[in-house]
Design a protein around this motif. Structure first.
Motif, PDB file in Angstrom:
ATOM      1  N   GLU A 212       0.829  -1.203   0.000  1.00 20.66           N
ATOM      2  CA  GLU A 212       0.000   0.000   0.000  1.00 20.66           C
ATOM      3  C   GLU A 212       0.865   1.255   0.000  1.00 20.66           C
ATOM      4  N   LEU A 213       0.500   2.219  -0.862  1.00 15.63           N
ATOM      5  CA  LEU A 213       1.162   3.519  -0.936  1.00 15.63           C
ATOM      6  C   LEU A 213       0.178   4.578  -0.474  1.00 15.63           C
ATOM      7  N   THR A 214       0.654   5.530   0.320  1.00 17.56           N
ATOM      8  CA  THR A 214      -0.216   6.557   0.890  1.00 17.56           C
ATOM      9  C   THR A 214       0.370   7.939   0.673  1.00 17.56           C
ATOM     10  N   LEU A 215      -0.472   8.867   0.293  1.00 21.94           N
ATOM     11  CA  LEU A 215      -0.136  10.287   0.282  1.00 21.94           C
ATOM     12  C   LEU A 215      -1.119  10.956   1.232  1.00 21.94           C
ATOM     13  N   GLY A 216      -0.595  11.594   2.273  1.00 22.16           N
ATOM     14  CA  GLY A 216      -1.461  12.163   3.294  1.00 22.16           C
ATOM     15  C   GLY A 216      -1.159  13.612   3.584  1.00 22.16           C
ATOM     16  N   LYS A 217      -2.071  14.226   4.312  1.00 26.70           N
ATOM     17  CA  LYS A 217      -1.938  15.616   4.688  1.00 26.70           C
ATOM     18  C   LYS A 217      -2.436  15.787   6.121  1.00 26.70           C
ATOM     19  N   ILE A 218      -1.688  16.547   6.920  1.00 28.66           N
ATOM     20  CA  ILE A 218      -2.116  16.875   8.274  1.00 28.66           C
ATOM     21  C   ILE A 218      -3.078  18.052   8.164  1.00 28.66           C
ATOM     22  N   LEU A 219      -4.319  17.859   8.598  1.00 25.74           N
ATOM     23  CA  LEU A 219      -5.331  18.908   8.513  1.00 25.74           C
ATOM     24  C   LEU A 219      -5.225  19.885   9.674  1.00 25.74           C
ATOM     25  N   ALA A 220      -4.961  19.374  10.863  1.00 22.15           N
ATOM     26  CA  ALA A 220      -4.826  20.200  12.067  1.00 22.15           C
ATOM     27  C   ALA A 220      -3.760  19.580  12.947  1.00 22.15           C
ATOM     28  N   ASP A 221      -2.761  20.356  13.304  1.00 18.94           N
ATOM     29  CA  ASP A 221      -1.625  19.849  14.083  1.00 18.94           C
ATOM     30  C   ASP A 221      -1.520  20.608  15.400  1.00 18.94           C
ATOM     31  N   ARG A 222      -1.651  19.894  16.510  1.00 23.43           N
ATOM     32  CA  ARG A 222      -1.509  20.465  17.846  1.00 23.43           C
ATOM     33  C   ARG A 222      -0.384  19.746  18.567  1.00 23.43           C
TER      34      ARG A 222
ATOM     35  N   TYR B 209      -3.132  10.618  18.204  1.00 24.03           N
ATOM     36  CA  TYR B 209      -2.726  11.159  19.512  1.00 24.03           C
ATOM     37  C   TYR B 209      -1.233  10.939  19.695  1.00 24.03           C
ATOM     38  N   LYS B 210      -0.513  11.998  20.098  1.00 23.67           N
ATOM     39  CA  LYS B 210       0.937  11.925  20.267  1.00 23.67           C
ATOM     40  C   LYS B 210       1.268  11.802  21.759  1.00 23.67           C
ATOM     41  N   PHE B 211       1.712  10.616  22.159  1.00 25.37           N
ATOM     42  CA  PHE B 211       2.092  10.385  23.557  1.00 25.37           C
ATOM     43  C   PHE B 211       3.391  11.114  23.895  1.00 25.37           C
ATOM     44  N   SER B 212       4.271  11.223  22.912  1.00 27.08           N
ATOM     45  CA  SER B 212       5.549  11.916  23.069  1.00 27.08           C
ATOM     46  C   SER B 212       6.016  12.343  21.679  1.00 27.08           C
ATOM     47  N   SER B 213       7.221  12.885  21.585  1.00 24.34           N
ATOM     48  CA  SER B 213       7.746  13.281  20.273  1.00 24.34           C
ATOM     49  C   SER B 213       8.038  12.067  19.395  1.00 24.34           C
ATOM     50  N   ARG B 214       8.095  10.883  19.983  1.00 22.77           N
ATOM     51  CA  ARG B 214       8.397   9.657  19.241  1.00 22.77           C
ATOM     52  C   ARG B 214       7.188   8.752  19.022  1.00 22.77           C
ATOM     53  N   ILE B 215       6.349   8.590  20.039  1.00 21.73           N
ATOM     54  CA  ILE B 215       5.291   7.568  20.024  1.00 21.73           C
ATOM     55  C   ILE B 215       3.917   8.188  19.793  1.00 21.73           C
ATOM     56  N   SER B 216       3.158   7.583  18.871  1.00 23.47           N
ATOM     57  CA  SER B 216       1.799   8.051  18.588  1.00 23.47           C
ATOM     58  C   SER B 216       0.883   6.866  18.316  1.00 23.47           C
TER      59      SER B 216
ATOM     60  N   SER C 143      -0.322  17.733  21.156  1.00 20.93           N
ATOM     61  CA  SER C 143      -0.522  16.329  21.537  1.00 20.93           C
ATOM     62  C   SER C 143      -1.421  15.542  20.592  1.00 20.93           C
ATOM     63  N   HIS C 144      -1.966  16.184  19.571  1.00 19.23           N
ATOM     64  CA  HIS C 144      -2.828  15.427  18.659  1.00 19.23           C
ATOM     65  C   HIS C 144      -2.893  16.102  17.299  1.00 19.23           C
ATOM     66  N   GLU C 145      -3.405  15.355  16.308  1.00 15.11           N
ATOM     67  CA  GLU C 145      -3.579  15.903  14.964  1.00 15.11           C
ATOM     68  C   GLU C 145      -4.669  15.149  14.220  1.00 15.11           C
ATOM     69  N   TRP C 146      -5.272  15.832  13.245  1.00 17.99           N
ATOM     70  CA  TRP C 146      -6.230  15.230  12.331  1.00 17.99           C
ATOM     71  C   TRP C 146      -5.563  15.089  10.975  1.00 17.99           C
ATOM     72  N   PHE C 147      -5.834  13.997  10.275  1.00 18.39           N
ATOM     73  CA  PHE C 147      -5.203  13.781   8.974  1.00 18.39           C
ATOM     74  C   PHE C 147      -6.194  13.252   7.950  1.00 18.39           C
ATOM     75  N   LEU C 148      -5.859  13.456   6.690  1.00 17.20           N
ATOM     76  CA  LEU C 148      -6.622  12.954   5.547  1.00 17.20           C
ATOM     77  C   LEU C 148      -5.617  12.331   4.598  1.00 17.20           C
ATOM     78  N   ASP C 149      -5.906  11.133   4.111  1.00 17.17           N
ATOM     79  CA  ASP C 149      -4.957  10.511   3.184  1.00 17.17           C
ATOM     80  C   ASP C 149      -5.663   9.826   2.023  1.00 17.17           C
ATOM     81  N   GLY C 150      -4.925   9.663   0.941  1.00 15.69           N
ATOM     82  CA  GLY C 150      -5.364   8.896  -0.210  1.00 15.69           C
ATOM     83  C   GLY C 150      -4.455   7.687  -0.340  1.00 15.69           C
ATOM     84  N   ARG C 151      -5.017   6.520  -0.611  1.00 14.89           N
ATOM     85  CA  ARG C 151      -4.245   5.287  -0.632  1.00 14.89           C
ATOM     86  C   ARG C 151      -4.490   4.486  -1.903  1.00 14.89           C
ATOM     87  N   ALA C 152      -3.417   3.893  -2.408  1.00 14.56           N
ATOM     88  CA  ALA C 152      -3.489   2.954  -3.523  1.00 14.56           C
ATOM     89  C   ALA C 152      -2.894   1.643  -3.017  1.00 14.56           C
TER      90      ALA C 152
END
Length: 199
Positions: free
Chosen positions: A53-63, A96-103, A65-74
């Motif tokens: 699977e290949l994905t092209l995505g976009k972060i819609l809202a970035d905070r 949800y971002k637990f830390s700078s590394r883990i989500s 500790s969390h973010e919303w995303f939209l992606d298209g997949r083939a």
């Protein structure tokens, strides 16, 4: 219905293509037919039905500790003795971002799938002989629900690589209208993701 699904997918892909905060990911997966939320162990111990699977995505809202995303997949997968599946679909999700590394994330989506038979398919002709009737397969709709986790390597990098692990429930419909109108698949995906531009 096919035209409506195609229009929705292209509108979502256009939304992803414009603006900032885009990312690309690639994943390999194994898939098994099973009821939702069942047969998880079968993804590791039973027959292997591989996919990519290949994905092209976009972060819609970035905070912070969390973010919303939209992606298209083939995607492509092979279900032995049943079908080759070629999908084009889109997801919207929350991470949800637990830390700078883990989500961790959850997503919901849907789109188009071309189902191509994996075995020979024949039809009886008027003169009593069998003709190959495999063709290019059938147009199908898919719905998808996913739960995932990510681990970002070197989070201070301007284009950090993220390791992805995701479980997905996918529904293919209508598979065979007369006796299996809806075919459920469980998939386990492993992949990597990276921003397209420096942050």
């Amino acid at each position: 219905m096919k035209a409506f699904l195609t229009a929705i997918i292209f509108l979502m892909l256009f939304k992803i293509a414009v603006g900032q905060h885009k990312y690309f990911s690639i994943a390999t997966f194994n898939t098994q037919t099973a009821y939702p939320f069942t047969k998880l162990g079968g993804l590791f111990s039973e027959v292997y039905h591989p996919g990519l699977e290949l994905t092209l995505g976009k972060i819609l809202a970035d905070r912070k500790s969390h973010e919303w995303f939209l992606d298209g997949r083939a995607a492509y997968f092979f279900h032995r003795y049943v079908q080759h599946g070629i999908s084009l679909y889109s997801n919207i999700g929350y991470r949800y971002k637990f830390s700078s590394r883990i989500s961790s994330d959850i997503s919901l989506g849907g789109g188009y799938m071309q189902s191509i038979p994996a075995t020979a398919k024949f039809r009886l002709d008027e003169d009593g002989s069998y003709k190959n009737n495999k063709g290019l397969g059938r147009a199908q709709a898919i719905a998808a629900f996913g739960i995932g986790a990510g681990y970002r390597l070197r989070p201070s990098s301007k284009r950090p690589v993220k390791i992805l692990l995701s479980w997905q429930q996918r529904l293919q419909l209508p598979f065979v209208k007369s006796y299996v109108p809806l075919l459920p698949y469980n998939s386990m995906m492993v992949g990597i993701s990276r921003p397209l531009k420096e942050r």
